[in-house]
Scaffold this motif. Structure first.
Motif, PDB file in Angstrom:
ATOM      1  N   ALA A  56      14.955 -94.043  33.106  1.00  0.00           N
ATOM      2  CA  ALA A  56      13.869 -94.859  33.161  1.00  0.00           C
ATOM      3  C   ALA A  56      12.750 -94.608  32.075  1.00  0.00           C
ATOM      4  O   ALA A  56      12.778 -93.317  31.666  1.00  0.00           O
ATOM      5  CB  ALA A  56      13.235 -94.594  34.595  1.00  0.00           C
ATOM      6  N   LEU A  57      12.198 -95.590  31.539  1.00  0.00           N
ATOM      7  CA  LEU A  57      11.121 -95.670  30.321  1.00  0.00           C
ATOM      8  C   LEU A  57      10.108 -96.273  30.769  1.00  0.00           C
ATOM      9  O   LEU A  57       9.667 -97.554  30.634  1.00  0.00           O
ATOM     10  CB  LEU A  57      11.880 -96.076  29.086  1.00  0.00           C
ATOM     11  CG  LEU A  57      13.053 -95.772  28.459  1.00  0.00           C
ATOM     12  CD1 LEU A  57      14.376 -96.205  28.891  1.00  0.00           C
ATOM     13  CD2 LEU A  57      13.055 -95.360  26.947  1.00  0.00           C
ATOM     14  N   PRO A  58       9.272 -95.386  31.426  1.00  0.00           N
ATOM     15  CA  PRO A  58       7.784 -96.323  31.984  1.00  0.00           C
ATOM     16  C   PRO A  58       6.951 -96.133  30.724  1.00  0.00           C
ATOM     17  O   PRO A  58       7.098 -95.472  30.019  1.00  0.00           O
ATOM     18  CB  PRO A  58       7.409 -95.231  33.049  1.00  0.00           C
ATOM     19  CG  PRO A  58       7.974 -93.685  32.589  1.00  0.00           C
ATOM     20  CD  PRO A  58       9.327 -94.190  32.107  1.00  0.00           C
ATOM     21  N   PRO A  73      12.517 -84.865  33.843  1.00  0.00           N
ATOM     22  CA  PRO A  73      11.220 -85.431  32.795  1.00  0.00           C
ATOM     23  C   PRO A  73      12.034 -85.088  31.380  1.00  0.00           C
ATOM     24  O   PRO A  73      12.518 -84.304  31.194  1.00  0.00           O
ATOM     25  CB  PRO A  73      10.165 -84.545  33.178  1.00  0.00           C
ATOM     26  CG  PRO A  73      10.052 -84.004  34.487  1.00  0.00           C
ATOM     27  CD  PRO A  73      11.578 -83.706  34.470  1.00  0.00           C
ATOM     28  N   SER A  74      11.865 -86.272  30.555  1.00  0.00           N
ATOM     29  CA  SER A  74      12.219 -86.133  29.117  1.00  0.00           C
ATOM     30  C   SER A  74      11.111 -86.482  28.052  1.00  0.00           C
ATOM     31  O   SER A  74      10.504 -87.338  28.251  1.00  0.00           O
ATOM     32  CB  SER A  74      13.333 -87.035  29.144  1.00  0.00           C
ATOM     33  OG  SER A  74      13.971 -87.150  27.639  1.00  0.00           O
ATOM     34  N   GLY A  75      11.154 -85.470  27.118  1.00  0.00           N
ATOM     35  CA  GLY A  75      10.387 -85.507  25.931  1.00  0.00           C
ATOM     36  C   GLY A  75      11.161 -85.963  24.771  1.00  0.00           C
ATOM     37  O   GLY A  75      12.056 -86.944  24.627  1.00  0.00           O
ATOM     38  N   GLY A  76      11.181 -85.095  23.682  1.00  0.00           N
ATOM     39  CA  GLY A  76      11.866 -85.268  22.460  1.00  0.00           C
ATOM     40  C   GLY A  76      13.225 -84.611  22.550  1.00  0.00           C
ATOM     41  O   GLY A  76      14.143 -84.656  21.733  1.00  0.00           O
ATOM     42  N   ARG A 121      11.642-100.621  32.592  1.00  0.00           N
ATOM     43  CA  ARG A 121      12.837-100.425  31.660  1.00  0.00           C
ATOM     44  C   ARG A 121      13.860 -99.543  32.004  1.00  0.00           C
ATOM     45  O   ARG A 121      13.628 -98.428  32.195  1.00  0.00           O
ATOM     46  CB  ARG A 121      12.657-100.330  30.454  1.00  0.00           C
ATOM     47  CG  ARG A 121      13.887-100.622  29.067  1.00  0.00           C
ATOM     48  CD  ARG A 121      13.387-100.349  27.900  1.00  0.00           C
ATOM     49  NE  ARG A 121      14.442-100.529  26.987  1.00  0.00           N
ATOM     50  CZ  ARG A 121      14.545-100.174  25.699  1.00  0.00           C
ATOM     51  NH1 ARG A 121      13.272 -99.692  24.982  1.00  0.00           N
ATOM     52  NH2 ARG A 121      15.663-100.669  25.035  1.00  0.00           N
ATOM     53  N   LEU A 122      15.081 -99.806  32.482  1.00  0.00           N
ATOM     54  CA  LEU A 122      16.054 -99.119  32.808  1.00  0.00           C
ATOM     55  C   LEU A 122      17.503 -99.011  31.986  1.00  0.00           C
ATOM     56  O   LEU A 122      17.587 -99.991  31.690  1.00  0.00           O
ATOM     57  CB  LEU A 122      16.411 -99.227  34.501  1.00  0.00           C
ATOM     58  CG  LEU A 122      15.613 -99.058  35.425  1.00  0.00           C
ATOM     59  CD1 LEU A 122      16.137 -99.248  36.838  1.00  0.00           C
ATOM     60  CD2 LEU A 122      15.487 -97.337  35.430  1.00  0.00           C
ATOM     61  N   LEU A 123      18.042 -98.055  31.624  1.00  0.00           N
ATOM     62  CA  LEU A 123      19.133 -97.924  30.675  1.00  0.00           C
ATOM     63  C   LEU A 123      20.153 -97.392  31.401  1.00  0.00           C
ATOM     64  O   LEU A 123      20.105 -96.287  32.202  1.00  0.00           O
ATOM     65  CB  LEU A 123      18.948 -97.102  29.432  1.00  0.00           C
ATOM     66  CG  LEU A 123      17.819 -97.476  28.507  1.00  0.00           C
ATOM     67  CD1 LEU A 123      17.445 -96.428  27.348  1.00  0.00           C
ATOM     68  CD2 LEU A 123      17.772 -99.075  28.059  1.00  0.00           C
ATOM     69  N   THR A 124      21.491 -97.876  31.548  1.00  0.00           N
ATOM     70  CA  THR A 124      22.476 -97.369  32.018  1.00  0.00           C
ATOM     71  C   THR A 124      23.748 -97.325  30.953  1.00  0.00           C
ATOM     72  O   THR A 124      24.969 -97.123  31.558  1.00  0.00           O
ATOM     73  CB  THR A 124      23.002 -98.230  33.242  1.00  0.00           C
ATOM     74  OG1 THR A 124      23.113 -99.534  32.994  1.00  0.00           O
ATOM     75  CG2 THR A 124      22.030 -98.089  34.308  1.00  0.00           C
ATOM     76  N   SER A 163      12.020 -90.635  30.627  1.00  0.00           N
ATOM     77  CA  SER A 163      11.622 -90.779  29.262  1.00  0.00           C
ATOM     78  C   SER A 163      10.355 -91.104  29.111  1.00  0.00           C
ATOM     79  O   SER A 163      10.141 -92.205  29.555  1.00  0.00           O
ATOM     80  CB  SER A 163      12.717 -91.183  28.522  1.00  0.00           C
ATOM     81  OG  SER A 163      12.205 -91.240  27.113  1.00  0.00           O
ATOM     82  N   LEU A 164       9.325 -90.191  28.377  1.00  0.00           N
ATOM     83  CA  LEU A 164       8.128 -90.960  28.167  1.00  0.00           C
ATOM     84  C   LEU A 164       7.809 -91.340  26.711  1.00  0.00           C
ATOM     85  O   LEU A 164       6.759 -91.360  26.376  1.00  0.00           O
ATOM     86  CB  LEU A 164       6.977 -89.593  28.469  1.00  0.00           C
ATOM     87  CG  LEU A 164       6.953 -89.123  29.869  1.00  0.00           C
ATOM     88  CD1 LEU A 164       6.033 -88.210  29.976  1.00  0.00           C
ATOM     89  CD2 LEU A 164       7.058 -90.225  30.940  1.00  0.00           C
ATOM     90  N   GLU A 165       9.079 -91.639  26.251  1.00  0.00           N
ATOM     91  CA  GLU A 165       8.950 -91.994  24.745  1.00  0.00           C
ATOM     92  C   GLU A 165       7.940 -93.303  24.820  1.00  0.00           C
ATOM     93  O   GLU A 165       7.593 -93.503  23.322  1.00  0.00           O
ATOM     94  CB  GLU A 165      10.322 -92.220  24.105  1.00  0.00           C
ATOM     95  CG  GLU A 165      11.065 -93.222  24.446  1.00  0.00           C
ATOM     96  CD  GLU A 165      12.351 -93.523  23.945  1.00  0.00           C
ATOM     97  OE1 GLU A 165      12.907 -94.555  23.841  1.00  0.00           O
ATOM     98  OE2 GLU A 165      13.142 -92.531  23.619  1.00  0.00           O
ATOM     99  N   ARG A 166       7.894 -94.172  25.620  1.00  0.00           N
ATOM    100  CA  ARG A 166       7.295 -95.451  25.554  1.00  0.00           C
ATOM    101  C   ARG A 166       5.815 -95.192  25.866  1.00  0.00           C
ATOM    102  O   ARG A 166       4.848 -95.987  25.809  1.00  0.00           O
ATOM    103  CB  ARG A 166       7.543 -96.462  26.462  1.00  0.00           C
ATOM    104  CG  ARG A 166       8.940 -97.132  26.038  1.00  0.00           C
ATOM    105  CD  ARG A 166       9.588 -98.065  26.877  1.00  0.00           C
ATOM    106  NE  ARG A 166       8.955 -99.379  26.767  1.00  0.00           N
ATOM    107  CZ  ARG A 166       8.707-100.143  27.648  1.00  0.00           C
ATOM    108  NH1 ARG A 166       9.026-100.127  28.995  1.00  0.00           N
ATOM    109  NH2 ARG A 166       8.054-101.419  27.234  1.00  0.00           N
ATOM    110  N   MET A 167       5.110 -93.653  26.172  1.00  0.00           N
ATOM    111  CA  MET A 167       3.981 -93.628  26.389  1.00  0.00           C
ATOM    112  C   MET A 167       3.432 -92.795  25.465  1.00  0.00           C
ATOM    113  O   MET A 167       3.379 -91.446  25.363  1.00  0.00           O
ATOM    114  CB  MET A 167       3.823 -92.829  27.728  1.00  0.00           C
ATOM    115  CG  MET A 167       4.258 -93.583  28.600  1.00  0.00           C
ATOM    116  SD  MET A 167       4.337 -92.888  30.750  1.00  0.00           S
ATOM    117  CE  MET A 167       2.602 -92.623  30.779  1.00  0.00           C
TER     118      MET A 167
END
Length: 461
Positions: free
Chosen positions: A44-46, A68-71, A17-20, A89-93
């Protein structure tokens, strides 16, 4: 998606998933500092470790930097993407991968929020003791990246003490398993501890095995009003000598005024005081009598002027709100923040000099102090006058931060206690680390991230 580099990423990882969208770029491209204009290439949201590895390998081939991105609750610019980087972003993990009641460990993906980890531990009759106000949004990966502290460090230590193992995707896309939840393991370098506090400059933490412990003993909470700055350490020494402290936090009347104005409750005492302490200590059959005796002694010694002992959990929560609500109440001012620490033994001398320095150099600014006196960590928030431009304000604050860094160096302290160096404190790393230490850190990064794609420009250039 018109950028050809993103087309190649999509081809390499079709399910990613990619957001632009501009709103997403702004949202994910900054943290709480709000000092840089977000300008990432994409978000990117892996949701799988393999996708994170694929992203990093693509980034090496495409020569695209990765943030890298968390909260994104950090206060040092460590999660800022302002130069065309790909935010990962790891928000989906957020999956829970296993709970081991025998070893007392919890294994999770790195995007899971701290509060969820605390809840899971509690459901199993245990606790994960790292705690701070942003628990609902801060991710475990982010707390590892900054070695987060919080309000219970006095009793339980920083995040570092609770990481039994982790998995890291390095700057080359290789997956390393660092630490295996072994209590004893002397088989060479413990690379896990290089990653903790590295601010994402060595790779992306994708999984973590967290140590859990028995629930904290039931605690009692007390709010104290103090007559002056010098009373802080005297009261800390008095209470620490006879109570089992879980937390010992201070804030000023200025901080309290902002919290109350933001809807944080009612004034706790009939008469205001310049300084306040909220402390939590183990409850027990004699604890209440002991703390009341200490309170009376503090009154007699002139280091306490008033106090209230919480008689219920609801009242304790109200008292804690006065401390934990400070950062939220100041957010609209976009304050300039210093997050510093010295040894507890150096605290009295440092406090006196630091207070004098800031009073002399910031006569036109409102300065809000609060922090974790029990572990030597102070938070200093400077609020911008409405008539001053942001650029002039930051320039003046950075002038004074250099003086503060010199003061910290003389006292053997650090310019960053628990929020990392990031972009904000990078110019002052010299005050905390020697040239030889910085050279060693650069060498370590060169091994794990040879192309320099992992969070470049943070910590050092």
């Amino acid at each position: 998606m018109s950028d050809p580099r993103l087309a190649s990423l999509r081809a390499a990882l079709p399910g990613l998933r990619l957001l632009t969208d501009p709103a997403d770029l702004e949202h994910y491209g900054r943290d709480w500092t709000r000092r840089w204009t977000p300008a990432p290439l994409a978000i990117a949201l892996p949701d799988r470790v393999e996708d994170v590895q694929g992203i990093v390998r693509w980034a090496n081939d495409a020569r695209v930097a990765v943030v890298p991105s968390g909260g994104r609750t950090g206060l040092s610019g460590g999660a800022v993407a302002a130069n065309g980087e790909l935010v990962v972003s790891l928000e989906r993990m957020q999956r829970v991968l296993g709970v081991d009641p025998v070893d007392r460990t919890l294994t999770v993906q790195a995007g899971i929020p701290l509060q969820r980890v605390q809840d899971i531990a509690r459901e199993h009759g245990l606790q994960y003791p790292v705690d701070f106000a942003a628990r609902g949004s801060a991710s475990i990966g982010g707390t590892i990246a900054t070695n987060a502290g919080g309000i219970r460090v006095l009793r339980y230590g920083n995040t570092r003490a609770w990481i039994a193992g982790l998995k890291l995707v390095t700057g080359t896309g290789e997956l390393l398993e660092l630490g295996r939840a072994l209590i004893k393991d002397s088989s060479g370098y413990d690379l896990r501890h290089l990653v903790i506090g590295a601010e994402g400059t060595l790779g992306i933490v994708v999984e973590a095995t967290l140590s859990l412990t028995e629930p904290a003993p039931s605690g009692q909470t007390m709010l104290l009003a103090l007559p002056g700055f010098e009373a802080l350490m005297a009261v800390f020494a008095l209470f620490r000598a006879r109570l089992r402290l879980q937390a010992f936090e201070f804030f000023t009347d200025v901080a309290l005024r902002h919290v109350l104005a933001h809807g944080g409750g009612q004034p706790p005492f009939a008469q205001p005081a310049p300084y306040y302490v909220v402390t939590e200590f183990d409850a027990g059959p004699d604890a209440e009598a002991e703390v009341l005796a200490l309170f009376e002694q503090g009154l007699q010694d002139g280091v306490i002027v008033d106090g209230v002992l919480a008689t219920s959990q609801a009242q304790a929560a109200q008292l804690w709100r006065l401390r934990e609500g400070i950062t939220e109440s100041l957010a609209r001012y976009v304050p300039y923040k210093n997050d510093v620490a010295v040894r507890i033994s150096a605290m009295p001398a440092f406090l006196a000099e630091a207070q004098a320095l800031l009073a002399r150099e910031y006569p036109q600014f409102e300065v809000v102090w609060f922090g974790h006196i029990g572990d030597g960590n102070l938070h200093i928030n400077i609020l911008k006058p409405d008539a001053m431009t942001q650029a002039d304000f930051v320039a003046d604050c950075e002038r004074v931060t250099k003086l503060l860094a010199e003061l910290l160096q003389r006292h053997g302290g650090t310019i960053s206690a628990e929020h990392g160096i990031g972009l904000v404190k990078k110019p002052y790393l010299w005050s905390t680390r020697s040239p030889a230490e910085i050279a060693a850190m650069r060498g370590i990064k060169a091994v794990l991230d040879p192309n320099g794609i992992m969070n470049p420009g943070k910590l050092f250039d």
